[in-house]
Motif scaffolding. Structure first.
Motif, PDB file in Angstrom:
ATOM      1  N   SER A  59      -4.892  -9.586   8.775  1.00 16.23           N
ATOM      2  CA  SER A  59      -4.962  -8.129   8.911  1.00 16.23           C
ATOM      3  C   SER A  59      -3.963  -7.481   7.959  1.00 16.23           C
ATOM      4  O   SER A  59      -2.990  -8.119   7.529  1.00 16.23           O
ATOM      5  N   ALA A  60      -4.245  -6.229   7.640  1.00 16.12           N
ATOM      6  CA  ALA A  60      -3.358  -5.499   6.726  1.00 16.12           C
ATOM      7  C   ALA A  60      -1.941  -5.440   7.301  1.00 16.12           C
ATOM      8  O   ALA A  60      -0.956  -5.491   6.568  1.00 16.12           O
ATOM      9  N   GLY A  61      -1.857  -5.339   8.618  1.00 14.64           N
ATOM     10  CA  GLY A  61      -0.549  -5.277   9.271  1.00 14.64           C
ATOM     11  C   GLY A  61       0.252  -6.549   9.047  1.00 14.64           C
ATOM     12  O   GLY A  61       1.443  -6.504   8.702  1.00 14.64           O
ATOM     13  N   GLY A 111       1.269  -6.775   5.457  1.00 18.46           N
ATOM     14  CA  GLY A 111       2.319  -5.795   5.210  1.00 18.46           C
ATOM     15  C   GLY A 111       3.667  -6.279   5.714  1.00 18.46           C
ATOM     16  O   GLY A 111       4.691  -6.167   5.028  1.00 18.46           O
ATOM     17  N   THR A 128       3.986  -0.977   4.240  1.00 17.49           N
ATOM     18  CA  THR A 128       3.327  -0.426   5.415  1.00 17.49           C
ATOM     19  C   THR A 128       1.873  -0.886   5.406  1.00 17.49           C
ATOM     20  O   THR A 128       1.326  -1.254   4.356  1.00 17.49           O
ATOM     21  N   GLU A 129       1.258  -0.828   6.573  1.00 20.02           N
ATOM     22  CA  GLU A 129      -0.134  -1.251   6.688  1.00 20.02           C
ATOM     23  C   GLU A 129      -1.014  -0.411   5.756  1.00 20.02           C
ATOM     24  O   GLU A 129      -1.893  -0.929   5.068  1.00 20.02           O
ATOM     25  N   ARG A 155      -3.540  -1.506   2.605  1.00 19.61           N
ATOM     26  CA  ARG A 155      -4.968  -1.160   2.508  1.00 19.61           C
ATOM     27  C   ARG A 155      -5.265  -0.482   1.182  1.00 19.61           C
ATOM     28  O   ARG A 155      -6.278  -0.742   0.544  1.00 19.61           O
TER      29      ARG A 155
END
Lengths: 213, 182
Positions: free
Chosen positions: B144-146, B149, B155-156, B160
């Motif tokens: 996931s982007a989180g 990151g 940051t998420e 993205r």
């Protein structure tokens, strides 16, 4: 990706806070470039003999002052040109006063120089030094300036590149003029202009590539 | 409409001070106007929505070049015109176009196919390692982007955005490649 999704995620990353405003970056870039230009100048050329007494003649001082004014006005125009949609303002017209003053000095010298001395003054003895050195001394200034301008947003990259080249060449010519002992406007109004035009053209070519984003 | 200019100035000013809601409103209100400009300027290109997204990304990346004292619309329109012209130039220079969805869908699904995997690896080798790493993590490994990151200290949202940009780049490269193959 849908546009709405893109908007949502862009909005989740607000707070741009650029590290430093464009003007400040440009100032730092130009000063760094100037430092390199001055090193090259003192290493390869150096100031002329009796610089200050020579420059006390207004006609001689003009060859130092005019390029400086040109360069500073061009810095202002360049900075405006890398903000999308910003107008170049009155400076856009004011900058033409510099070439006009150069042309006026040229014609004044043409009239006041005896006919048999005109060609000699016009050709001088240092064209092969003058043209390349104006361009070479412009390069560090241009590089420092351009590095800062890339954080702007030039919507006309060739124009911004040309203006940056003009700015760099104006300042470089100011430096060069303290070496040059050709004091007739027949020489400097012509060949300084030619050197500045070459640097401006190169600036447009490089800017068209490097200022795209 | 002077009102609109003032309204947008207000939103963007608040956005630039960290107000995410004002920023979302700004982008949402601006998008249809940008779309109209892109459509007109590109002569009704099929991929108008891609261009609109590029303009929004450009607005995002360059929002510090707007000065609060200046009106927003000339700034916004200049960016929209520039990015549309840029997209047009690229499309002409490239001949064919590969919609971004194609690449995006190819990335996670066809990694079993060795040819596609090799092509992708080759394409990834041609973008900067940072972006390539993000595409690998998000697009191929499915993180996931989180997560990404947290690992990269971004940051998420920033992940993205970087992912989206990298896909645009890959799309261009793939298009140029396909062109050469023709």
């Amino acid at each position: 990706m849908k546009t709405d999704d893109l908007i949502t995620l862009l909005a989740s990353d607000p707070a741009p806070a650029p590290a430093a405003p464009l003007g400040l970056r440009a100032g730092i870039g130009l000063l760094a470039g100037l430092a390199v230009t001055l090193v090259l100048f003192f290493w390869l050329l150096g100031p002329r003999y009796a610089l200050f007494s020579a420059e006390s003649d207004p006609v001689v001082a003009a060859k130092t002052v005019l390029p400086l004014v040109l360069g500073l006005l061009a810095v202002v125009l360049t900075l405006r040109s890398v903000r999308p949609g910003a107008s170049l303002g009155r400076t856009r017209r004011a900058i033409w006063l510099v070439p006009a003053a150069g042309a006026a000095l040229f014609f004044w010298a043409f009239v006041t120089t005896p006919e048999q001395a005109r060609l000699r003054d016009f050709l001088g003895h240092s064209i092969p030094v003058c043209l390349p050195f104006i361009v070479v001394l412009s390069v560090p200034l241009y590089a420092g300036f351009l590095a800062a301008l890339r954080s702007g947003a030039a919507t006309r990259p060739a124009l911004s590149g040309a203006l940056a080249g003009l700015a760099a060449a104006g300042i470089a010519t100011t430096v060069y003029s303290t070496f040059c002992n050709e004091d007739s406007p027949l020489f400097y109004a012509t060949w300084y202009s030619a050197g500045i035009l070459i640097a401006t053209g190169l600036g447009a070519l490089v800017g068209a590539r490097l200022l795209r984003w | 409409m002077p009102d609109r200019n003032q309204h947008w100035s207000d939103l963007l000013r608040r956005a630039n001070r960290g107000d995410g809601a004002a920023y979302a409103a700004f982008l949402a209100e601006v998008a249809p106007v940008v779309r109209t400009i892109c459509r007109q300027r590109s002569g009704g290109a099929e991929d108008v929505e891609d261009i609109v997204q590029e303009v929004l990304l450009a607005v995002h990346a360059k929002r510090h070049t707007w000065r609060e004292a200046d009106p927003v619309t000339p700034w916004l329109y200049a960016i929209a015109r520039y990015k549309t012209a840029d997209a047009g130039r690229r499309r002409r220079g490239q001949g064919g176009q590969v919609p971004i969805e194609t690449v995006a869908e190819v990335l996670p699904e066809e990694t079993g196919d060795t040819t596609a995997a090799r092509d992708l690896a080759q394409l990834l080798g041609r973008i900067d390692t940072h972006s390539a790493g993000i595409v690998r993590s998000v697009g191929i490994e499915g993180q996931s982007a989180g997560e990404v990151g947290a690992r990269l200290g971004m940051t998420e949202g920033a992940v993205r955005v970087a992912y989206h940009r990298a896909l645009v780049k890959l799309k261009d490269l793939a298009g140029a490649e396909a062109d050469r193959a023709d």
